[in-house]
Design a protein around this motif. Structure first.
Motif, short mmCIF file in Angstrom:
data_model
loop_
_atom_site.label_atom_id
_atom_site.label_comp_id
_atom_site.label_asym_id
_atom_site.label_seq_id
_atom_site.Cartn_x
_atom_site.Cartn_y
_atom_site.Cartn_z
N LYS A 1 43.02 37.34 52.53
CA LYS A 1 43.90 38.07 51.60
C LYS A 1 43.51 37.81 50.15
O LYS A 1 43.52 38.71 49.32
CB LYS A 1 45.35 37.68 51.84
N LYS A 2 43.15 36.56 49.87
CA LYS A 2 42.72 36.20 48.51
C LYS A 2 41.43 36.93 48.14
O LYS A 2 41.27 37.41 47.01
CB LYS A 2 42.52 34.69 48.40
N ILE A 3 40.52 36.98 49.12
CA ILE A 3 39.24 37.68 48.88
C ILE A 3 39.49 39.17 48.62
O ILE A 3 38.92 39.76 47.70
CB ILE A 3 38.28 37.49 50.09
N GLU A 4 40.37 39.73 49.45
CA GLU A 4 40.72 41.15 49.30
C GLU A 4 41.33 41.42 47.91
O GLU A 4 40.97 42.39 47.24
CB GLU A 4 41.73 41.53 50.39
N ALA B 1 40.89 39.57 45.30
CA ALA B 1 39.84 39.34 44.31
C ALA B 1 38.97 40.58 44.14
O ALA B 1 38.61 40.96 43.02
CB ALA B 1 38.99 38.14 44.72
N TYR B 2 38.62 41.23 45.29
CA TYR B 2 37.81 42.45 45.23
C TYR B 2 38.53 43.55 44.44
O TYR B 2 37.93 44.26 43.64
CB TYR B 2 37.49 42.96 46.64
N LYS B 3 39.83 43.66 44.69
CA LYS B 3 40.62 44.66 43.97
C LYS B 3 40.63 44.37 42.48
O LYS B 3 40.53 45.28 41.65
CB LYS B 3 42.05 44.70 44.51
N ASN B 4 40.75 43.08 42.16
CA ASN B 4 40.73 42.68 40.75
C ASN B 4 39.37 42.97 40.12
O ASN B 4 39.29 43.43 38.98
CB ASN B 4 41.05 41.19 40.61
N ILE B 5 38.31 42.72 40.89
CA ILE B 5 36.95 42.98 40.38
C ILE B 5 36.79 44.47 40.08
O ILE B 5 36.26 44.85 39.02
CB ILE B 5 35.89 42.50 41.40
N GLU B 6 37.26 45.30 41.02
CA GLU B 6 37.19 46.76 40.80
C GLU B 6 37.96 47.16 39.54
O GLU B 6 37.50 47.97 38.74
CB GLU B 6 37.76 47.49 42.02
N LYS B 7 39.12 46.57 39.41
CA LYS B 7 39.98 46.85 38.25
C LYS B 7 39.29 46.42 36.96
O LYS B 7 39.27 47.16 35.96
CB LYS B 7 41.30 46.11 38.43
N TRP B 8 38.71 45.22 37.00
CA TRP B 8 38.03 44.72 35.80
C TRP B 8 36.78 45.54 35.47
O TRP B 8 36.47 45.76 34.30
CB TRP B 8 37.65 43.24 36.00
#
Length: 202
Positions: free
Chosen positions: A173-176, A178-185
């Motif tokens: 869940k944390k990885i998921e 994090a990926y969403k945050n990366i996309e957002k960033w």
């Protein structure tokens, strides 16, 4: 029914309750002679009683050895070992019985007197992991101790596996996230770059 008859009934009941029964399967070995069965059963009971007596004395020995160990501890390293060697006592036996006494002091369970060396070592090694109820369960039947230990270990492994699964799920869940945050960033970076380009053109 008079008092004497009542006393006799109570006496008989007491004898029945205290009567020893062998767990040995005489039928399996085709032993049908009542005299043989009776003698073996009686001797078995005697051996059990001797074993209990010896276990009690072993606990007492552990207490006394522990006391001498404490007394001699202030008289230099190796003094206690030299002392019990002078008595011809086996080192393993000495520390085994001290351990037995220490376990008894800790848990105050008389069954420790009859516990096997392996059982005591297991309890000592895992005392921070074992619950008091589990220790009682291990000690209550010396013949079943090994089986109980296996059950407890199996249960522990299952709990560890469950914990691993939970941890894996949490990390996933944390990885998921994090990926969403990366996309957002990354989107924000693109926007900032776009604005920067527009600013430079102006």
């Amino acid at each position: 029914m008079d008092r004497q008859e009542l006393l006799n009934i109570n006496k008989n009941r007491k004898i029945e309750v205290e009567s020893y029964h062998s767990s040995f399967d005489f039928d399996k070995y085709e032993i049908t002679d009542e005299n043989v069965i009776k003698e073996v059963t009686q001797t078995e009971e005697d051996i059990q009683q001797i074993g209990k007596f010896m276990a009690k004395k072993a606990l007492e020995m552990g207490r006394k050895l522990k006391r001498i160990q404490q007394i001699l501890s202030s008289h230099g390293t190796g003094t206690f070992v030299a002392w019990f060697n002078s008595l011809g006592l086996d080192k393993n036996m000495v520390y085994r019985e001290i351990n037995r006494w220490e376990q008894f002091e800790k848990y105050r369970n008389p069954a420790i007197a009859e516990a096997s060396v392996r059982t005591l070592e297991y309890i000592k090694k895992n005392n921070d992991k074992l619950e008091e109820a589990e220790i009682v369960e291990i000690l209550e039947d010396p013949l079943e101790a090994a089986k109980k230990i296996k059950e407890i270990e199996k249960k522990g492994k299952e709990e560890i596996e469950i914990n691993f699964d939970e941890k894996i799920q949490k990390l996933s869940k944390k990885i998921e996230k994090a990926y969403k945050n990366i996309e957002k960033w990354e989107m924000e970076i693109k926007k900032l770059k776009s604005r920067n380009d527009d600013f430079e053109e102006d």
